[in-house]
Design an enzyme around this catalytic site. Sequence first.
Site, PDB file in Angstrom:
ATOM      1  N   ASP A   7       0.904  -0.963  -0.279  1.00  0.00           N
ATOM      2  CA  ASP A   7       0.429   0.482  -0.374  1.00  0.00           C
ATOM      3  C   ASP A   7       0.408   1.385  -0.086  1.00  0.00           C
ATOM      4  OD1 ASP A   7      -2.487   1.738   0.432  1.00  0.00           O
ATOM      5  OD2 ASP A   7      -2.126   1.456   2.809  1.00  0.00           O
ATOM      6  N   GLU A  66      -0.773  -1.132  -5.012  1.00  0.00           N
ATOM      7  CA  GLU A  66      -2.477  -0.852  -5.149  1.00  0.00           C
ATOM      8  C   GLU A  66      -2.440   0.479  -6.461  1.00  0.00           C
ATOM      9  OE1 GLU A  66      -5.109   0.673  -2.515  1.00  0.00           O
ATOM     10  OE2 GLU A  66      -4.659   2.315  -2.155  1.00  0.00           O
ATOM     11  N   ASP A 138      -2.304   0.704   7.510  1.00  0.00           N
ATOM     12  CA  ASP A 138      -1.546   1.029   6.365  1.00  0.00           C
ATOM     13  C   ASP A 138      -1.246  -0.894   5.893  1.00  0.00           C
ATOM     14  OD1 ASP A 138      -1.748   3.506   5.368  1.00  0.00           O
ATOM     15  OD2 ASP A 138      -0.724   3.402   6.378  1.00  0.00           O
TER      16      ASP A 138
END
Length: 165
Positions: A7, A66, A138
């Site tokens: 992430d 992502e 996260d």
Amino acid sequence: MRILGIDPGLRTLGWGVIESNGPRLSHVANGHCCSDGDDLGERLLSLHNQVTEIIEAYAPDQAAIEQTFVNKDGAGTLKLGQARGVALLTLAKAGLPVGEYAPNRVKKTVVGVGHAEKEQVMHMVKLQLPGCAPKGADAADALAIAICHAFYGGTQQRQLREKRA
């Protein structure tokens, strides 16, 4: 297969490693990388070095990251893109195949709805990876990205398809 999920973030980059063995998923490790340094170049180098250490420590077979979403803050989006670029470069340098997933697709895969809250993602990650204790939102997001990759990109046999209304 061992999957590293990332992430991306300039201040905090979340990461998570899972094992995918057929339909079974298990947690290996998770955490976050905090960038160090006074200028942007030093902070990006710090993230590169930390992701390199994670790759060396956990030896993933594949990675997932992502995709960047565009928000109202153009400067923030650009900085996020730079951190994502460093992560992608580090993964490519390690020779890892990388899957890229939109935030809504990750949430829909893990939670069942594309606009889930962070708390919902954290809860579902804990349910899908028994014994897992994400080290923050996260890290939970990174584990969710790895889970998404296990379903969509990890094996050719398990390709899920989204239904469009």
